[in-house]
Scaffold this motif. Structure first.
Motif, PDB file in Angstrom:
ATOM      1  N   PRO A   1       0.811  -1.216   0.000  1.00 58.10           N
ATOM      2  CA  PRO A   1       0.000   0.000   0.000  1.00 58.10           C
ATOM      3  C   PRO A   1       0.849   1.274   0.000  1.00 58.10           C
ATOM      4  O   PRO A   1       1.875   1.346   0.667  1.00 58.10           O
ATOM      5  CB  PRO A   1      -0.815  -0.111   1.289  1.00 58.10           C
ATOM      6  CG  PRO A   1      -0.053  -1.057   2.155  1.00 58.10           C
ATOM      7  CD  PRO A   1       0.664  -1.986   1.244  1.00 58.10           C
ATOM      8  N   ARG A   2       0.382   2.256  -0.769  1.00 59.90           N
ATOM      9  CA  ARG A   2       1.078   3.532  -0.877  1.00 59.90           C
ATOM     10  C   ARG A   2       0.083   4.673  -0.654  1.00 59.90           C
ATOM     11  O   ARG A   2      -1.028   4.651  -1.194  1.00 59.90           O
ATOM     12  CB  ARG A   2       1.708   3.705  -2.265  1.00 59.90           C
ATOM     13  CG  ARG A   2       2.672   2.573  -2.654  1.00 59.90           C
ATOM     14  CD  ARG A   2       3.953   2.620  -1.845  1.00 59.90           C
ATOM     15  NE  ARG A   2       4.871   1.557  -2.214  1.00 59.90           N
ATOM     16  CZ  ARG A   2       5.013   0.407  -1.542  1.00 59.90           C
ATOM     17  NH1 ARG A   2       4.274   0.177  -0.452  1.00 59.90           N
ATOM     18  NH2 ARG A   2       5.886  -0.503  -1.931  1.00 59.90           N
TER      19      ARG A   2
ATOM     20  N   LEU B   1       0.434  19.672   6.331  1.00 57.21           N
ATOM     21  CA  LEU B   1       0.270  18.400   5.629  1.00 57.21           C
ATOM     22  C   LEU B   1       1.586  17.636   5.594  1.00 57.21           C
ATOM     23  O   LEU B   1       1.617  16.413   5.797  1.00 57.21           O
ATOM     24  CB  LEU B   1      -0.249  18.646   4.211  1.00 57.21           C
ATOM     25  CG  LEU B   1      -0.508  17.389   3.376  1.00 57.21           C
ATOM     26  CD1 LEU B   1      -1.596  16.519   4.003  1.00 57.21           C
ATOM     27  CD2 LEU B   1      -0.891  17.773   1.945  1.00 57.21           C
ATOM     28  N   ASN B   2       2.691  18.351   5.359  1.00 53.09           N
ATOM     29  CA  ASN B   2       4.003  17.695   5.386  1.00 53.09           C
ATOM     30  C   ASN B   2       4.299  17.131   6.774  1.00 53.09           C
ATOM     31  O   ASN B   2       4.838  16.028   6.917  1.00 53.09           O
ATOM     32  CB  ASN B   2       5.098  18.682   4.991  1.00 53.09           C
ATOM     33  CG  ASN B   2       5.079  19.010   3.514  1.00 53.09           C
ATOM     34  OD1 ASN B   2       4.378  18.391   2.738  1.00 53.09           O
ATOM     35  ND2 ASN B   2       5.852  20.019   3.125  1.00 53.09           N
ATOM     36  N   GLY B   3       3.940  17.907   7.808  1.00 56.42           N
ATOM     37  CA  GLY B   3       4.177  17.441   9.172  1.00 56.42           C
ATOM     38  C   GLY B   3       3.370  16.202   9.500  1.00 56.42           C
ATOM     39  O   GLY B   3       3.870  15.258  10.122  1.00 56.42           O
ATOM     40  N   ILE B   4       2.112  16.177   9.070  1.00 59.19           N
ATOM     41  CA  ILE B   4       1.255  15.025   9.351  1.00 59.19           C
ATOM     42  C   ILE B   4       1.725  13.812   8.556  1.00 59.19           C
ATOM     43  O   ILE B   4       1.637  12.669   9.013  1.00 59.19           O
ATOM     44  CB  ILE B   4      -0.222  15.377   9.081  1.00 59.19           C
ATOM     45  CG1 ILE B   4      -1.137  14.766  10.152  1.00 59.19           C
ATOM     46  CG2 ILE B   4      -0.719  14.872   7.774  1.00 59.19           C
ATOM     47  CD1 ILE B   4      -1.496  15.632  11.264  1.00 59.19           C
ATOM     48  N   THR B   5       2.258  14.068   7.344  1.00 57.37           N
ATOM     49  CA  THR B   5       2.822  12.977   6.536  1.00 57.37           C
ATOM     50  C   THR B   5       3.962  12.298   7.286  1.00 57.37           C
ATOM     51  O   THR B   5       4.055  11.062   7.323  1.00 57.37           O
ATOM     52  CB  THR B   5       3.326  13.518   5.183  1.00 57.37           C
ATOM     53  OG1 THR B   5       2.228  14.099   4.463  1.00 57.37           O
ATOM     54  CG2 THR B   5       3.949  12.412   4.342  1.00 57.37           C
ATOM     55  N   ALA B   6       4.821  13.104   7.895  1.00 57.34           N
ATOM     56  CA  ALA B   6       5.940  12.556   8.668  1.00 57.34           C
ATOM     57  C   ALA B   6       5.444  11.747   9.865  1.00 57.34           C
ATOM     58  O   ALA B   6       6.028  10.705  10.213  1.00 57.34           O
ATOM     59  CB  ALA B   6       6.857  13.686   9.130  1.00 57.34           C
TER      60      ALA B   6
ATOM     61  N   ARG C   1       4.408   6.298  12.286  1.00 57.79           N
ATOM     62  CA  ARG C   1       3.429   5.315  12.781  1.00 57.79           C
ATOM     63  C   ARG C   1       3.477   4.031  11.952  1.00 57.79           C
ATOM     64  O   ARG C   1       3.284   2.930  12.478  1.00 57.79           O
ATOM     65  CB  ARG C   1       2.034   5.942  12.721  1.00 57.79           C
ATOM     66  CG  ARG C   1       0.895   5.017  13.117  1.00 57.79           C
ATOM     67  CD  ARG C   1       0.982   4.588  14.580  1.00 57.79           C
ATOM     68  NE  ARG C   1      -0.149   3.752  14.935  1.00 57.79           N
ATOM     69  CZ  ARG C   1      -0.267   2.454  14.659  1.00 57.79           C
ATOM     70  NH1 ARG C   1       0.722   1.845  13.992  1.00 57.79           N
ATOM     71  NH2 ARG C   1      -1.336   1.774  15.011  1.00 57.79           N
ATOM     72  N   PHE C   2       3.738   4.175  10.642  1.00 55.51           N
ATOM     73  CA  PHE C   2       3.745   3.023   9.733  1.00 55.51           C
ATOM     74  C   PHE C   2       5.139   2.424   9.556  1.00 55.51           C
ATOM     75  O   PHE C   2       5.339   1.571   8.693  1.00 55.51           O
ATOM     76  CB  PHE C   2       3.227   3.428   8.343  1.00 55.51           C
ATOM     77  CG  PHE C   2       1.791   3.862   8.310  1.00 55.51           C
ATOM     78  CD1 PHE C   2       0.839   3.252   9.117  1.00 55.51           C
ATOM     79  CD2 PHE C   2       1.391   4.873   7.445  1.00 55.51           C
ATOM     80  CE1 PHE C   2      -0.491   3.653   9.074  1.00 55.51           C
ATOM     81  CE2 PHE C   2       0.060   5.276   7.391  1.00 55.51           C
ATOM     82  CZ  PHE C   2      -0.883   4.663   8.207  1.00 55.51           C
ATOM     83  N   ALA C   3       6.097   2.849  10.367  1.00 57.14           N
ATOM     84  CA  ALA C   3       7.501   2.478  10.152  1.00 57.14           C
ATOM     85  C   ALA C   3       7.714   0.973  10.053  1.00 57.14           C
ATOM     86  O   ALA C   3       8.533   0.505   9.259  1.00 57.14           O
ATOM     87  CB  ALA C   3       8.377   3.059  11.258  1.00 57.14           C
TER      88      ALA C   3
ATOM     89  N   ARG D   1      10.328   6.840   2.983  1.00 55.92           N
ATOM     90  CA  ARG D   1       9.119   7.004   3.786  1.00 55.92           C
ATOM     91  C   ARG D   1       9.133   8.368   4.461  1.00 55.92           C
ATOM     92  O   ARG D   1      10.172   8.788   4.979  1.00 55.92           O
ATOM     93  CB  ARG D   1       9.043   5.914   4.872  1.00 55.92           C
ATOM     94  CG  ARG D   1       8.866   4.505   4.327  1.00 55.92           C
ATOM     95  CD  ARG D   1       9.112   3.452   5.413  1.00 55.92           C
ATOM     96  NE  ARG D   1       8.867   2.102   4.911  1.00 55.92           N
ATOM     97  CZ  ARG D   1       7.816   1.363   5.241  1.00 55.92           C
ATOM     98  NH1 ARG D   1       6.912   1.823   6.093  1.00 55.92           N
ATOM     99  NH2 ARG D   1       7.648   0.153   4.727  1.00 55.92           N
ATOM    100  N   GLY D   2       7.983   9.018   4.448  1.00 55.87           N
ATOM    101  CA  GLY D   2       7.848  10.274   5.184  1.00 55.87           C
ATOM    102  C   GLY D   2       8.598  11.441   4.601  1.00 55.87           C
ATOM    103  O   GLY D   2       8.855  12.426   5.291  1.00 55.87           O
TER     104      GLY D   2
END
Length: 241
Positions: A141-142, A171-176, A181-183, A229-230
């Motif tokens: 998933p992406r 939005l960039n901060g929430i992406t990180a 969380r998905f690490a 990622r992120g």
């Protein structure tokens, strides 16, 4: 249900026009079934018809990213149609009003800020979290959040638009945060900058085509399992932010 097992499905929000439509067309051209997420019933239907005319497997999904009920309903439609989701592109976005100094920080209209955040940030979170159960059923998933280098604290590009630019910073901060969380999972999330693209968003007064703007989203949507990622990327690579 054989097609479900063989074909990857991508949902693109705000996909009835501009960069969103170009992302849908680009992913469809490489074999994805495309879910066209859009609020406007007529424009959504027209977009699906245009994609199908180009030989792309597409279906429409009524989706208002500012409505929890709409987002939940969209997830139910995708579950019924395909059973899973391989790619989510959070593309829907608004620039917000600019009249009467509405986005000048010294005269900032907080109602404009709320409206912009509700679509550009909260909308991305609403859709992402509603689609997560479907994304987790996919092998690779992406999630791609369409951002802007106007949100870069380093570059500070474009005009002063305190609501819009700040929404992309968040939005960039929430992406990180999602990436952290998905690490330890197979869910890969990144943010992409399409550049300055000629759409109704820019009054069609910009040097890049929607197809050029869509390229980064398509690349991030098809990253290998060991991909970044992120991060925040454009066609040139990592965007400083």
């Amino acid at each position: 249900m054989d097609r479900v097992n063989d074909t990857k499905t991508a949902l693109i929000t705000g996909a009835n026009k501009g960069i969103g439509f170009a992302i849908a067309r680009g992913l469809g051209a490489i074999g994805f079934t495309v879910a066209v997420g859009a609020r406007d019933d007529v424009r959504r239907k027209e977009a699906v018809e245009r994609l199908r005319a180009a030989g792309i497997d597409a279906f429409g999904v009524a989706l208002d990213v500012t409505s929890e009920d709409s987002v939940v309903g969209a997830a139910a439609i995708i579950e019924q149609k395909t059973g899973r989701l391989d790619v989510l592109v959070n593309n829907a976005g608004i620039s917000g009003r600019t009249d009467h100094g509405a986005q000048d920080p010294t005269t900032l209209d907080l109602d404009v800020v709320r409206a912009v955040l509700d679509t550009n940030v909260f909308g991305a979170v609403r859709v992402t979290n509603a689609m997560l159960p479907l994304l987790r059923r996919a092998e690779s998933p992406r999630i791609v959040n369409m951002s802007s280098n106007m949100g870069s604290l380093t570059l500070r590009t474009g005009p002063i638009l305190a609501a819009y630019a700040s929404s992309k910073t968040m939005l960039n901060g929430i992406t990180a945060q999602y990436a952290r969380r998905f690490a330890d999972t197979n869910v890969i999330v990144n943010a992409g900058c399409p550049g300055y693209v000629a759409t109704d968003f820019t009054g069609f007064n910009a040097p890049r085509t929607p197809e050029q703007g869509a390229a980064i989203a398509i690349r991030l949507a098809t990253l290998p399992d060991d991909g970044p990622r992120g991060g925040f990327f454009d066609d040139e690579g990592v965007v400083p932010w």
